[in-house]
Design an enzyme around this catalytic site. Sequence first.
Site, PDB file in Angstrom:
ATOM      1  N   HIS A 204      49.340  41.472  25.855  1.00 60.09           N
ATOM      2  CA  HIS A 204      48.225  41.038  25.012  1.00 60.09           C
ATOM      3  C   HIS A 204      47.911  42.125  24.001  1.00 60.09           C
ATOM      4  CE1 HIS A 204      46.754  42.972  28.664  1.00 60.09           C
ATOM      5  NE2 HIS A 204      45.789  43.488  27.924  1.00 60.09           N
ATOM      6  N   LEU A 205      47.490  41.671  22.850  1.00 56.19           N
ATOM      7  CA  LEU A 205      47.121  42.562  21.754  1.00 56.19           C
ATOM      8  C   LEU A 205      45.601  42.452  21.591  1.00 56.19           C
ATOM      9  CD1 LEU A 205      49.104  42.595  18.404  1.00 56.19           C
ATOM     10  CD2 LEU A 205      46.689  43.062  18.553  1.00 56.19           C
ATOM     11  N   HIS A 206      44.918  43.580  21.727  1.00 56.12           N
ATOM     12  CA  HIS A 206      43.458  43.603  21.529  1.00 56.12           C
ATOM     13  C   HIS A 206      43.156  43.712  20.034  1.00 56.12           C
ATOM     14  CE1 HIS A 206      42.374  44.771  25.794  1.00 56.12           C
ATOM     15  NE2 HIS A 206      43.598  45.245  25.769  1.00 56.12           N
TER      16      HIS A 206
ATOM     17  N   ASN B 189      47.734  48.121  25.260  1.00 52.02           N
ATOM     18  CA  ASN B 189      47.866  49.037  26.387  1.00 52.02           C
ATOM     19  C   ASN B 189      49.127  48.646  27.160  1.00 52.02           C
ATOM     20  OD1 ASN B 189      45.396  50.314  25.789  1.00 52.02           O
ATOM     21  ND2 ASN B 189      44.256  48.707  26.860  1.00 52.02           N
TER      22      ASN B 189
ATOM     23  N   GLY C 220      46.104  52.192  30.571  1.00 53.47           N
ATOM     24  CA  GLY C 220      44.918  51.334  30.679  1.00 53.47           C
ATOM     25  C   GLY C 220      45.211  49.855  30.787  1.00 53.47           C
TER      26      GLY C 220
HETATM   27  P1  5GP Z   1      44.099  45.604  29.427  1.00 55.00           P
HETATM   28  O1  5GP Z   1      43.187  46.487  30.224  1.00 55.00           O
HETATM   29  O2  5GP Z   1      45.201  45.043  30.315  1.00 55.00           O
HETATM   30  O3  5GP Z   1      44.644  46.229  28.171  1.00 55.00           O
HETATM   31  O4  5GP Z   1      43.216  44.405  28.912  1.00 55.00           O
HETATM   32  C1  5GP Z   1      42.937  43.293  29.691  1.00 55.00           C
HETATM   33  C2  5GP Z   1      41.729  42.634  29.090  1.00 55.00           C
HETATM   34  O5  5GP Z   1      41.631  41.322  29.595  1.00 55.00           O
HETATM   35  C3  5GP Z   1      40.418  43.339  29.419  1.00 55.00           C
HETATM   36  O6  5GP Z   1      39.776  43.716  28.213  1.00 55.00           O
HETATM   37  C4  5GP Z   1      39.635  42.296  30.204  1.00 55.00           C
HETATM   38  O7  5GP Z   1      38.254  42.326  29.908  1.00 55.00           O
HETATM   39  C5  5GP Z   1      40.283  41.006  29.774  1.00 55.00           C
HETATM   40  N1  5GP Z   1      40.246  39.942  30.758  1.00 55.00           N
HETATM   41  C6  5GP Z   1      40.571  40.047  32.067  1.00 55.00           C
HETATM   42  N2  5GP Z   1      40.473  38.846  32.663  1.00 55.00           N
HETATM   43  C7  5GP Z   1      40.094  37.961  31.706  1.00 55.00           C
HETATM   44  C8  5GP Z   1      39.836  36.564  31.713  1.00 55.00           C
HETATM   45  O8  5GP Z   1      39.933  35.871  32.743  1.00 55.00           O
HETATM   46  N3  5GP Z   1      39.480  35.986  30.538  1.00 55.00           N
HETATM   47  C9  5GP Z   1      39.383  36.713  29.388  1.00 55.00           C
HETATM   48  N4  5GP Z   1      39.015  36.047  28.291  1.00 55.00           N
HETATM   49  N5  5GP Z   1      39.609  38.045  29.345  1.00 55.00           N
HETATM   50  C10 5GP Z   1      39.961  38.660  30.487  1.00 55.00           C
END
Ligand code: 5GP
Length: 110
Positions: free
Chosen positions: A96-98, A83, A89
């Site tokens: 980061h890569l999901h 994202n 999103g």
């Molecule tokens: P984004 O919405 O930016 O694409 O994804 C961020 C992701 O980071 C979300 O899926 C959220 O659950 C995860 N996340 C946020 N804070 C933390 C954290 O402190 N530790 C871990 N392991 N994941 C996190």
Amino acid sequence: MSDCIFCKIAKGEVNTRLLYRDDKVVAFNDTNPQAPTHILVIPIDHYDSVKEMDDELLIGRLFTVAKEVAGKVGLKHYRLVINTGIGAGQSVFHTHLHVLGGRLMSWPPG
Ligand code: 5GP
Ligand code: ZN
């Protein structure tokens, strides 16, 4: 960045079990999983988003690690997502890569 949670995780400053680590990249489970397997693969160095990255080796490394970690946890089918920007999103502004897997995925994504 001192206030970035993913920088803290990458530097071992918060207690997070790492699934993978090398000198450039770490991987760990997402705290709010959107699939039975939901892993995040991040560069150790801080970049707000993939837009700020121009190191092609590092960008490629994220995908290589994602593929390796997915294989290691036994995923045969998975989705890789980056994202980029609030409208797409992104909520944590450290690239980061999901890696999402373990359930059927629909298309298009929401
Ligand atoms: P984004 O919405 O930016 O694409 O994804 C961020 C992701 O980071 C979300 O899926 C959220 O659950 C995860 N996340 C946020 N804070 C933390 C954290 O402190 N530790 C871990 N392991 N994941 C996190
Ligand atoms: Zn960061």
